[in-house]
Each structure stands twice: as structure tokens, then as C-alpha cells.
Write an enzyme that holds these catalytic residues in place. Sequence first.
Site, PDB file in Angstrom:
ATOM      1  N   THR A 166       0.852  -1.200   0.000  1.00 49.81           N
ATOM      2  CA  THR A 166       0.000   0.000   0.000  1.00 49.81           C
ATOM      3  C   THR A 166       0.885   1.247   0.000  1.00 49.81           C
ATOM      4  O   THR A 166       1.773   1.398   0.846  1.00 49.81           O
ATOM      5  CB  THR A 166      -0.951  -0.007   1.220  1.00 49.81           C
ATOM      6  OG1 THR A 166      -1.816  -1.138   1.100  1.00 49.81           O
ATOM      7  CG2 THR A 166      -1.798   1.259   1.272  1.00 49.81           C
ATOM      8  N   HIS A 277      -8.532   4.552  -1.128  1.00 52.09           N
ATOM      9  CA  HIS A 277      -8.525   4.219   0.293  1.00 52.09           C
ATOM     10  C   HIS A 277      -9.887   4.511   0.930  1.00 52.09           C
ATOM     11  O   HIS A 277      -9.991   4.874   2.099  1.00 52.09           O
ATOM     12  CB  HIS A 277      -7.426   5.023   1.012  1.00 52.09           C
ATOM     13  CG  HIS A 277      -6.699   4.260   2.077  1.00 52.09           C
ATOM     14  ND1 HIS A 277      -5.423   3.803   1.909  1.00 52.09           N
ATOM     15  CD2 HIS A 277      -7.067   3.884   3.330  1.00 52.09           C
ATOM     16  CE1 HIS A 277      -5.031   3.180   3.020  1.00 52.09           C
ATOM     17  NE2 HIS A 277      -6.019   3.218   3.880  1.00 52.09           N
ATOM     18  N   ASP A 308     -10.854  -0.988  -5.478  1.00 57.55           N
ATOM     19  CA  ASP A 308     -11.816  -0.832  -4.375  1.00 57.55           C
ATOM     20  C   ASP A 308     -12.167   0.633  -4.165  1.00 57.55           C
ATOM     21  O   ASP A 308     -11.649   1.505  -4.856  1.00 57.55           O
ATOM     22  CB  ASP A 308     -11.334  -1.492  -3.066  1.00 57.55           C
ATOM     23  CG  ASP A 308     -10.258  -0.695  -2.315  1.00 57.55           C
ATOM     24  OD1 ASP A 308     -10.133   0.533  -2.483  1.00 57.55           O
ATOM     25  OD2 ASP A 308      -9.517  -1.334  -1.529  1.00 57.55           O
ATOM     26  N   SER A 309     -13.047   0.851  -3.218  1.00 59.48           N
ATOM     27  CA  SER A 309     -13.522   2.148  -2.721  1.00 59.48           C
ATOM     28  C   SER A 309     -14.916   2.491  -3.227  1.00 59.48           C
ATOM     29  O   SER A 309     -15.118   2.761  -4.410  1.00 59.48           O
ATOM     30  CB  SER A 309     -12.575   3.300  -3.072  1.00 59.48           C
ATOM     31  OG  SER A 309     -11.317   3.097  -2.450  1.00 59.48           O
ATOM     32  N   GLY A 310     -15.852   2.442  -2.284  1.00 64.80           N
ATOM     33  CA  GLY A 310     -17.220   2.900  -2.548  1.00 64.80           C
ATOM     34  C   GLY A 310     -18.177   1.835  -3.034  1.00 64.80           C
ATOM     35  O   GLY A 310     -19.337   2.146  -3.305  1.00 64.80           O
ATOM     36  N   ARG A 312     -20.924  -0.610  -2.877  1.00 60.76           N
ATOM     37  CA  ARG A 312     -21.973  -0.825  -1.878  1.00 60.76           C
ATOM     38  C   ARG A 312     -23.077  -1.768  -2.343  1.00 60.76           C
ATOM     39  O   ARG A 312     -24.028  -2.009  -1.630  1.00 60.76           O
ATOM     40  CB  ARG A 312     -22.597   0.525  -1.455  1.00 60.76           C
ATOM     41  CG  ARG A 312     -21.636   1.436  -0.682  1.00 60.76           C
ATOM     42  CD  ARG A 312     -21.177   0.814   0.630  1.00 60.76           C
ATOM     43  NE  ARG A 312     -20.207   1.639   1.326  1.00 60.76           N
ATOM     44  CZ  ARG A 312     -18.877   1.524   1.196  1.00 60.76           C
ATOM     45  NH1 ARG A 312     -18.357   0.587   0.401  1.00 60.76           N
ATOM     46  NH2 ARG A 312     -18.058   2.311   1.856  1.00 60.76           N
TER      47      ARG A 312
HETATM   48  C1  LIG Z   1     -11.248   0.407   9.228  1.00 60.80           C
HETATM   49  C2  LIG Z   1     -10.396   0.436   7.987  1.00 60.80           C
HETATM   50  C3  LIG Z   1      -9.038   0.134   8.089  1.00 60.80           C
HETATM   51  C4  LIG Z   1      -8.256   0.131   6.942  1.00 60.80           C
HETATM   52  N1  LIG Z   1      -6.930  -0.249   7.054  1.00 60.80           N
HETATM   53  C5  LIG Z   1      -6.214  -0.398   5.927  1.00 60.80           C
HETATM   54  C6  LIG Z   1      -4.917  -0.968   6.000  1.00 60.80           C
HETATM   55  O1  LIG Z   1      -4.439  -1.323   7.065  1.00 60.80           O
HETATM   56  N2  LIG Z   1      -4.223  -1.102   4.835  1.00 60.80           N
HETATM   57  C7  LIG Z   1      -4.745  -0.718   3.611  1.00 60.80           C
HETATM   58  O2  LIG Z   1      -4.085  -0.876   2.590  1.00 60.80           O
HETATM   59  N3  LIG Z   1      -5.974  -0.180   3.540  1.00 60.80           N
HETATM   60  C8  LIG Z   1      -6.737  -0.038   4.642  1.00 60.80           C
HETATM   61  N4  LIG Z   1      -8.013   0.438   4.548  1.00 60.80           N
HETATM   62  C9  LIG Z   1      -8.563   0.786   3.233  1.00 60.80           C
HETATM   63  C10 LIG Z   1      -9.219  -0.427   2.573  1.00 60.80           C
HETATM   64  O3  LIG Z   1      -8.256  -1.376   2.194  1.00 60.80           O
HETATM   65  C11 LIG Z   1      -9.988  -0.047   1.305  1.00 60.80           C
HETATM   66  O4  LIG Z   1      -9.119   0.631   0.425  1.00 60.80           O
HETATM   67  C12 LIG Z   1     -11.208   0.824   1.572  1.00 60.80           C
HETATM   68  O5  LIG Z   1     -11.856   0.460   2.766  1.00 60.80           O
HETATM   69  C13 LIG Z   1     -12.161   0.654   0.399  1.00 60.80           C
HETATM   70  O6  LIG Z   1     -13.244   1.466   0.523  1.00 60.80           O
HETATM   71  P1  LIG Z   1     -14.688   0.972   1.049  1.00 60.80           P
HETATM   72  O7  LIG Z   1     -14.557   0.851   2.530  1.00 60.80           O
HETATM   73  O8  LIG Z   1     -15.545   2.096   0.611  1.00 60.80           O
HETATM   74  O9  LIG Z   1     -15.009  -0.344   0.374  1.00 60.80           O
HETATM   75  C14 LIG Z   1      -8.821   0.480   5.681  1.00 60.80           C
HETATM   76  C15 LIG Z   1     -10.167   0.801   5.606  1.00 60.80           C
HETATM   77  C16 LIG Z   1     -10.952   0.767   6.739  1.00 60.80           C
HETATM   78  C17 LIG Z   1     -12.431   1.076   6.602  1.00 60.80           C
END
Ligand SMILES: Cc1cc2nc3c(=O)[nH]c(=O)nc-3n(C[C@H](O)[C@H](O)[C@H](O)COP(=O)(O)O)c2cc1C
Length: 401
Positions: A166, A277, A308-310, A312
Site C-alpha cells: 500500500t 482508500h 476498491d472504494s465505494g 456498496r
Molecule cells: C477500518 C479500515 C481500516 C483500513 N486499514 C487499511 C490498511 O491497514 N491497509 C490498507 O491498505 N488499507 C486499509 N483500509 C482501506 C481499505 O483497504 C480499502 O481501500 C477501503 O476500505 C475501500 O473502501 P470501502 O470501505 O468504501 O469499500 C482500511 C479501511 C478501513 C475502513
Amino acid sequence: MDKEDRKLAPSRRVYGCASARTTAQKKLPKLIFDFIDGAAGRETGLKNNQAAFDRLKLKPRVLSKATQQSLATEFLGQSYNQPFGIAPMGMCNLSHPRADYLMAQAAQRLKFPVALSSAGSSSIEDMRKWAGDNAWFQLYVTPPMDHSLSLVQRAQDAGYRNLILTVDVPKVSRRLRDIKNGFQMPFKLRTRQFIDFATHPIWSLRLLAAGTPKPVNFPQNGLGFDRDASRAMADWDFLDRLRDQWQGNLIVKGVTAPEDALRIKSMGADAVYVSNHGGRQLDSVPASIDLIRPIREAVGREYPVAFDSGVRDAEDILKALARGADFVMLGRPNLFALAADGAAGLESLYAALRYDLSVAMAQIGVETIGHIGPHNLIEETQMMTAHTDAATSAKAKGKKP
Ligand SMILES: Cc1cc2nc3c(=O)[nH]c(=O)nc-3n(C[C@H](O)[C@H](O)[C@H](O)COP(=O)(O)O)c2cc1C
């Protein structure tokens, strides 16, 4: 097998991502719900991720006889039963004391990937044991460098095939909800947090019974993890070094610029992972779904792209695949499903997503994941053109459009 594993009757609380979130909001202390749900700055990035999905439309096709849907797909040489899985998230066990284990079990049973974060609440070795080849490991490069490299070595020794690096957290953003709620690890129990926990007794008692989750892959049983430490040691030189050290598939996550994607590809990474993210890092970032197409154009048709991201619902998964992603990951909805109803919640979420995905595929006339593409979308510009064309032709005929 524990009680949670056997309790796989459909959940009466989780019908999809939205109900999971609503129920989780009631069940989790505000401090924990906001840590999961929150995002950077004014949280416009978070909202835009979903708004952009809503603007994008799928193109229904009729009389296609496409009724035998298969969700099976391949990514980086491995077969999966579905084109979506679980994104890496730190401290998942805050949502449910067995979150990592239950996600790993679901991944193993349904055959989809589950990514363990460096800041995860289970050990690298346990997660690999529970999820088998479906476990991916995600690396944050935090000081000291030796420790980060030791995590890579442990992942290699444990048999992981896929490593996610990441790269979109050079500095950790301020998340205003966390600041307001006094979220910090380990917890500091002041009056506000005490009342929050006391008014959510089931979550709190489970936490007491299971022990407070910790980022166990860090020294001193997690105490060596500094959540606010810069992760900028992951630079281009480090990527080069990691490519040499890591023998499995290397996936670079958090890529939003086509020129970065191209450079990452040229350095021998096996895939780019388009992600903003979940809006947790940069508030003014473009919506994640809008980033796929330019990146796909830059890296070419054959290069593996995760996303990823969003996301639902199942139609969002379909839209991401149609824009050019090969594999789609979901973050927050997994933790909400677990908080809402444990193993049954997660099971119901995945049953709903799988069923709805096959229905949506039937609607657009495709039977396999490989046949999904941009032709299945109606872009906003096309809708505007169609509207303008209709208006022009009606005007020419002297009719109201
Ligand atoms: C509680 C939480 C912790 C996260 N921790 C990490 C992490 O440790 N490493 C990482 O690469 N992304 C992390 N992310 C980002 C997720 O990998 C991902 O990119 C993101 O949640 C996608 O969006 P979405 O929640 O809308 O599906 C985190 C997201 C959340 C919600």
C-alpha cells in the site's frame, strides 16, 4: 468449529451493505463505528465515491437468453468463485472479536481473497492457516525498515502467494470523527469513552472476554505500532527492492494516476490496485470508479487491475468490472456485516452480493465475468447526447421533446 461457524442461517439483520451499516451503527460504540465509517477531511471523497457509482448506469439488454451466470474468475493465476473479496483493513477485530477468523473462513468456504493488513489484529501465520491460498498479505512500510522487511519474510515463509504494497499513506490523514471521539490505540478510557462503551454492553463484554485487539504483527505484542507514523519509506527505490525480495505476485495498492500505474508496471509489479482508500486519505481525490478507465488505458488490456472504494452493492461490482477492473474488493461493508450479526451477517452479505450480481448480469445479457466490458455501461455523456438528439429531432418535427 465454534458456535459462530455453525450459525450460518441467513441473518435477519443483514440484507446487503446498507442494512449491515445501519445495524452496525446501533451495535457498535460510536468510537468504533466512526473509526470504520469515517474518512478524511470533510468526507466529500467518501460521498463522491458512492455518488459517482450512482451516476453510472448499466445497459440492460433483452431477449438475450443469458440465464446461466457463472461468477467464477481468475486473478493472478488463481481461480476464485467470485470476482470480489475483502480489502485489507487494520484492526478488524474491533468490529467483532473473531472478525479476521470469520472473514478467513468465509473466504476459504466461498473461495475468494481476503487480505490481512500489516496492522491487522491476527498473526500473518494464523490468517494463512485459516484462509489457505485465499489469504493475501498487505504491507505498510513503517519504521524501522527491518521490521517491515521481516513481515515480508514471514509472509513468504507462511506461504502467501500475493503481497499488496500500500503506497497511498505517505502521512496519515486526520479523521475528524476519530479526533472528536478520542479514538486511539491502545484505548484511553476517559468519561466520554466509558459512557460510549457502557451503553453498548454486548460489544464491550465480548471485548472484555476476548481481550482488546492489537496489531499483533508489531513488536511488543502490538505496542510497537505507531498509527501516526509516516509510511513514506515506501518509495520507488523500495518498490525496486521489494520486487527483488518478494517471489510471489506483487500488487501495488492506492494507485490513482495513470503515469504511476505505468511506472509500477514497468518495474515488474504483477498488478496495480486502483483505490482511493475509501476516501480515508485525501478528501479531494477523484471518485475511485472514475479512475479505472484512464488507468486501464495506460496499462493496456491484459495487465491485471484490482479495484476498491465505494462499492456498496452488486451493481457497483459490475460497474467496476465493466470499466476495466479484473477484481473488486470491499472494505467497510464486511466489518459492518460482522458487527451487525457475526458469521451469519457476513454470510448473508455475500449471499446477497452473489445473487444480485448474477441477476444484474442476466439483465445486461452476460453469462460470464470475462464478457463484461465497457459496452455494458451507459456513460453520463451518452445519456446527455441521447437527450440532446431526442430534443433536436423533436424540435425539427415541431414537437415537444
Ligand atoms: C477500518 C479500515 C481500516 C483500513 N486499514 C487499511 C490498511 O491497514 N491497509 C490498507 O491498505 N488499507 C486499509 N483500509 C482501506 C481499505 O483497504 C480499502 O481501500 C477501503 O476500505 C475501500 O473502501 P470501502 O470501505 O468504501 O469499500 C482500511 C479501511 C478501513 C475502513
